[in-house]
Design an enzyme around this catalytic site. Structure first.
Site, PDB file in Angstrom:
ATOM      1  N   GLU A  41       0.909  -1.150  -0.047  1.00  0.00           N
ATOM      2  CA  GLU A  41      -0.033  -0.111  -0.012  1.00  0.00           C
ATOM      3  C   GLU A  41       0.625   1.218   0.025  1.00  0.00           C
ATOM      4  OE1 GLU A  41      -3.044  -0.060   3.038  1.00  0.00           O
ATOM      5  OE2 GLU A  41      -3.881  -1.839   1.863  1.00  0.00           O
ATOM      6  N   GLU A  88      -6.071  -8.706   0.184  1.00  0.00           N
ATOM      7  CA  GLU A  88      -6.322  -8.191   1.459  1.00  0.00           C
ATOM      8  C   GLU A  88      -7.984  -7.957   1.145  1.00  0.00           C
ATOM      9  OE1 GLU A  88      -4.834  -5.068   4.169  1.00  0.00           O
ATOM     10  OE2 GLU A  88      -2.743  -5.805   3.692  1.00  0.00           O
TER      11      GLU A  88
END
Ligand code: FCB
Length: 463
Positions: A170, A363
């Site tokens: 991320e 995720e």
């Protein structure tokens, strides 16, 4: 409805995984020569973390490695995403290698493989060695080179058993929460730093991919980034201004990372926004975009919810405003809207915009605070419903051609949720922090059955 439509079947070889990261589960921050990380330091800052929590103990997985391996075997999943802690392997960020840190992951990876679980390690899930932060951290271009050095150490140590690697987790969130809003380590609030850091993270990815491709390494190795991808919804889909705002914000959140990694350079619209706000992006040096585009073999999708955007003036220097979710949409305990259809749309969009690139859901999950009841079990039916709707969404995208290889649920076990501390529970397994007792939740058992059969039952009930 035909049985086929009611019971989607996932292909043979689909990766059914769970997901964690080092600082969120390992604890044992002083064990075996581990160096300090920016999260150790940040957690000591008064008020930084809810309730004064820290990752010092977390789920104690460093010491309970075998217990958690057994837990995964019990779940019967065939894949696991976790991260390697850079400060355990190179306590000063570069140079001296700490063999005890490598040994831990050696045993963890072997333990996974012995149980038929394919390891998917992430190299950087936010725990930068403090020694590097002291020299400017990700603002300093040299950190990208130190990352490539660290990546090479890991490729050499584990590359015989690991084929797929996630380099960075991320990059947008690191820039946004770590350097723009000051909510994550290292707790900085500076827009120019934030965009600099995001560039250096992409550069680090490209340099690491270069290392992975080095001749001595296995030819089938693959690498990708796990992005936090947010599908965008215009507040009023009928308004051209809101649609333009949604597209612009998509440039900030999604395209800014995906486009350069897949060879298109930084998107011109967002580059102009950034330059308007922070000045010339002179930290982007000649050749960087070639390095960044060196080749990503898959796209890691971290998906939780959508962003609704309007053309009203925003809080920051952006020509858009993030609007609250809609009342009629169900939410998790954190208030995030639950929109599985947007996951289908996101996967199809990635398939269309970056054709031929395999996709992995690295995720996806939800905060639900269910605790053990009187029977000692955790009846987290809402998580089962969440899993069901999102797995259906993945299956629909696959039926329309999206090349999804696997789904890694966040998370295996309740853990340290960064600035929010321990109250948010994301796990398929409940963690009692006092006793470190693990209890497989109903959702964990449900997921185990779906993973075992490869078939999604018609409703969110028991397969
Ligand atoms: C993602 C992070 C992960 C976890 C989930 C809930 O942004 O990658 O570590 O905190 O959110």
């Amino acid at each position: 409805m035909s049985t086929e439509a009611e019971s989607p079947r996932f292909p043979e070889g689909f990766r059914w995984g769970t997901s964690t990261s080092a600082y969120q589960v390992e604890g044992a921050v002083d064990a075996d020569g581990r160096g300090e990380s920016i999260w150790d330091r940040f957690c000591r800052r008064p008020g930084a973390i809810e309730n004064g929590d820290t990752g010092e103990v977390a789920a104690d997985q460093y010491r309970r490695r075998d217990e958690d391996l057994a837990l995964m075997a019990e779940l019967g999943t065939n894949a696991h995403r976790f991260s390697l802690a850079w400060p355990r392997i190179l306590p000063e960020g570069g140079g001296r290698i700490e063999k005890r840190g490598l040994d831990h992951y050696d045993r963890f990876i072997d333990g996974l493989l012995e149980r038929g679980i394919t390891p998917l390690p992430t190299l950087y899930h936010w725990d930068l060695p403090q020694a590097l932060e002291d020299r400017g951290g990700w603002r300093n271009r040299d950190t990208a080179h130190r990352f490539a050095e660290y990546a090479a150490v890991c490729f050499d140590a584990f590359g015989d058993r690991v084929r797929d690697w996630i380099t960075i987790n991320e990059p947008w969130i690191v820039g946004l929460l770590g350097h723009q809003l000051g909510l994550h380590a290292p707790g900085e609030k500076d827009l120019r730093s934030s965009v600099t850091v995001m560039h250096h993270l992409l550069l680090a990815h490209g340099l690491a991919v270069g290392e992975l491709r080095a001749e001595a390494r296995r030819p089938d190795a693959r690498a990708g980034i796990a992005y936090s991808l947010f599908p965008h919804t215009p507040a009023d889909p009928g308004s051209a201004a809101d649609r333009a705002a949604a597209h612009a914000s998509d440039g900030y959140v999604n395209r800014w990372f995906l486009d350069p990694v897949h060879g298109r350079g930084y998107p011109a619209d967002m580059r102009a926004h950034w330059e308007g706000v922070v000045g010339e992006l002179d930290f982007v040096q000649d050749g960087d975009l070639d390095t960044i585009a060196a080749g990503s073999d898959f796209i890691g999708v971290n998906y939780y919810t959508r962003r609704i955007v309007s053309a009203r003036p925003g809080d920051g220097p952006w020509p858009w405003k993030v609007e609250p979710g809609r009342d009629e949409v169900e939410r998790t305990d954190l208030g995030w809207e639950i929109v599985p259809d947007d996951l289908t749309a996101l996967l199809l969009r990635l398939h269309r915009d970056y054709p031929g690139v395999p996709l992995m859901i690295t995720e996806n999950g939800a905060i639900y605070g269910d605790e053990p009841g009187e029977d000692g079990e955790v009846h987290d039916t809402r998580r089962i419903a969440f899993l069901h709707s999102h797995l259906s969404a993945v299956h629909r995208a696959m039926a329309e051609g999206a090349p999804v290889e696997g789904y890694y649920h966040w998370s295996l076990i309740d853990n340290f949720e960064w600035a929010m501390g321990y109250w948010p529970r994301f796990g398929l397994v409940h963690l009692d922090r006092e006793t470190q007792r693990r209890t497989v939740k109903d959702s964990g058992r449900w997921y185990a059955r779906v993973a075992g059969s490869g078939v999604l039952p018609p409703a969110a009930g028991t397969p």
